[in-house]
Write a protein that holds these residues in place. Structure first.
Motif, PDB file in Angstrom:
ATOM      1  N   LEU A   1     -13.955  50.470  -6.393  1.00  9.58           N
ATOM      2  CA  LEU A   1     -14.230  49.788  -7.646  1.00  9.58           C
ATOM      3  C   LEU A   1     -12.959  49.690  -8.477  1.00  9.58           C
ATOM      4  O   LEU A   1     -12.257  50.676  -8.681  1.00  9.58           O
ATOM      5  N   LYS A   2     -12.654  48.464  -8.922  1.00 11.77           N
ATOM      6  CA  LYS A   2     -11.477  48.272  -9.772  1.00 11.77           C
ATOM      7  C   LYS A   2     -11.754  48.757 -11.194  1.00 11.77           C
ATOM      8  O   LYS A   2     -12.865  48.612 -11.682  1.00 11.77           O
TER       9      LYS A   2
ATOM     10  N   ALA B   1      -0.380  42.167 -10.194  1.00  7.89           N
ATOM     11  CA  ALA B   1      -0.392  43.522 -10.749  1.00  7.89           C
ATOM     12  C   ALA B   1      -1.320  44.432  -9.948  1.00  7.89           C
ATOM     13  O   ALA B   1      -1.007  45.595  -9.695  1.00  7.89           O
ATOM     14  N   ALA B   2      -2.472  43.895  -9.526  1.00  6.62           N
ATOM     15  CA  ALA B   2      -3.440  44.687  -8.765  1.00  6.62           C
ATOM     16  C   ALA B   2      -2.904  45.034  -7.379  1.00  6.62           C
ATOM     17  O   ALA B   2      -3.070  46.158  -6.900  1.00  6.62           O
TER      18      ALA B   2
ATOM     19  N   LEU C   1      -5.782  48.550   9.038  1.00  5.67           N
ATOM     20  CA  LEU C   1      -6.709  48.640   7.913  1.00  5.67           C
ATOM     21  C   LEU C   1      -6.392  47.508   6.943  1.00  5.67           C
ATOM     22  O   LEU C   1      -5.230  47.195   6.699  1.00  5.67           O
ATOM     23  N   VAL C   2      -7.448  46.885   6.387  1.00 12.29           N
ATOM     24  CA  VAL C   2      -7.275  45.776   5.447  1.00 12.29           C
ATOM     25  C   VAL C   2      -7.979  46.119   4.138  1.00 12.29           C
ATOM     26  O   VAL C   2      -9.136  46.535   4.142  1.00 12.29           O
ATOM     27  N   PHE C   3      -7.267  45.961   3.027  1.00 10.78           N
ATOM     28  CA  PHE C   3      -7.857  46.057   1.698  1.00 10.78           C
ATOM     29  C   PHE C   3      -8.059  44.635   1.199  1.00 10.78           C
ATOM     30  O   PHE C   3      -7.113  43.859   1.139  1.00 10.78           O
ATOM     31  N   MET C   4      -9.284  44.287   0.836  1.00  7.28           N
ATOM     32  CA  MET C   4      -9.591  42.886   0.546  1.00  7.28           C
ATOM     33  C   MET C   4     -10.384  42.744  -0.753  1.00  7.28           C
ATOM     34  O   MET C   4     -11.474  43.295  -0.897  1.00  7.28           O
TER      35      MET C   4
ATOM     36  N   ILE D   1     -11.735  47.566   3.743  1.00  9.08           N
ATOM     37  CA  ILE D   1     -12.196  48.220   2.524  1.00  9.08           C
ATOM     38  C   ILE D   1     -12.113  47.179   1.424  1.00  9.08           C
ATOM     39  O   ILE D   1     -11.042  46.682   1.103  1.00  9.08           O
ATOM     40  N   PHE D   2     -13.264  46.822   0.854  1.00 13.14           N
ATOM     41  CA  PHE D   2     -13.280  45.829  -0.206  1.00 13.14           C
ATOM     42  C   PHE D   2     -12.877  46.466  -1.537  1.00 13.14           C
ATOM     43  O   PHE D   2     -13.239  47.603  -1.835  1.00 13.14           O
ATOM     44  N   THR D   3     -12.134  45.713  -2.321  1.00 13.16           N
ATOM     45  CA  THR D   3     -11.873  46.105  -3.702  1.00 13.16           C
ATOM     46  C   THR D   3     -12.658  45.131  -4.569  1.00 13.16           C
ATOM     47  O   THR D   3     -12.590  43.928  -4.356  1.00 13.16           O
ATOM     48  N   THR D   4     -13.422  45.661  -5.501  1.00 14.53           N
ATOM     49  CA  THR D   4     -14.391  44.818  -6.181  1.00 14.53           C
ATOM     50  C   THR D   4     -14.683  45.291  -7.582  1.00 14.53           C
ATOM     51  O   THR D   4     -14.473  46.458  -7.916  1.00 14.53           O
TER      52      THR D   4
END
Length: 253
Positions: A99-100, A11-12, A51-54, A77-80
């Motif tokens: 930020l999630k 879903a994310a 670009l990587v979203f991690m 770019i971290f998702t956290t």
């Protein structure tokens, strides 16, 4: 722009892909990877990503473990879901974060930041090491007690006795394990930063709940969740579809 998403919650990842396409139709999602193992295998053979979203927490470990085996040239770019203290650490290391649950305006800002500052800059060993050290440094100054007004005095209220906090007509209230209600002087954002994230979770804009008081979780429509607590809350506590994966991960810790 060619993008890779590293995220173990379907879903994310679908939500992020949708937001990216909505912001820039030219974005091409090269791959969606759901584990450390899959990421190592992919980046060992492919270096097309711009670009990587991690996500940090993956099904088989922390995403930082990826860098023990390979070097990713693209900026990340971290998702956290980490607290504000850790998020500040990302900025110190010149690595962006989201930020999630991910907000579309913040995503747009990150993309602009990438274009203006991060393009062509990968994530290198010293950055990863510094980030890991900061992530492993626990914040020890979480609040254990608040002074709260009660009639004509101030009484100490231990956080371990708080069941949940919520906003009622603009006033923040704390409900205790024995179903007593107290008015808090702090806003919900400050309380979220002050409380131990391993014990308390911000379920939505209105509620922060302590793990121990969650008595049940029900499936709701459109991927939402309803959280039941003891003592019962004055109104239904709904977790959005976007935040549900983060909440489930927190409950599984």
């Amino acid at each position: 722009m060619k993008v890779v998403i590293v995220e173990d919650e379907l879903a994310a990842s679908e939500n992020l892909a949708f937001l990216l396409k909505n912001l820039e139709g030219s974005i091409e999602i090269l791959a969606v990877l759901d584990s450390v193992k899959a990421s190592i295998a992919y980046f060992s053979k492919n270096n097309e990503a711009e670009l990587v979203f991690m996500d940090i927490h993956l099904a088989d470990g922390l995403s930082f473990e990826i860098f023990d085996s390979i070097k990713i040239e693209a900026p990340i770019i971290f998702t956290t879901a980490y607290d504000q203290y850790s998020l500040q650490a990302f900025k110190v290391n010149s690595i962006d974060y989201l930020l999630k649950p991910i907000d579309e305006d913040e995503l747009a800002s990150s993309l602009e930041q990438y274009k203006g500052q991060f393009k062509g800059k990968g994530l290198y060993g010293d950055q990863v090491t510094g980030l890991l050290n900061l992530m492993n440094t626990k914040k020890t100054a979480y609040k254990s007690m608040y002074l709260v007004p009660h009639r004509d005095e101030l009484i100490p209220l231990k956080t371990e006795n708080m069941a949940y906090l919520y906003i009622d007509t603009g006033i923040v209230k704390a409900v205790t394990n024995d179903n007593q209600t107290y008015i808090m002087e702090q806003n919900l954002e400050d309380l979220e930063s002050d409380l131990d994230p391993s014990e308390f979770f911000r379920l939505n804009r209105q509620f922060i709940v302590r793990r121990d008081v969650i008595s049940g979780i029900k499936q709701y429509f459109n991927g939402k969740l309803i959280v039941n607590v003891i003592p019962p809350s004055p109104e239904k506590i709904v977790v959005s579809r976007a935040k549900s994966p983060e909440f489930k991960n927190w409950m599984n810790q």
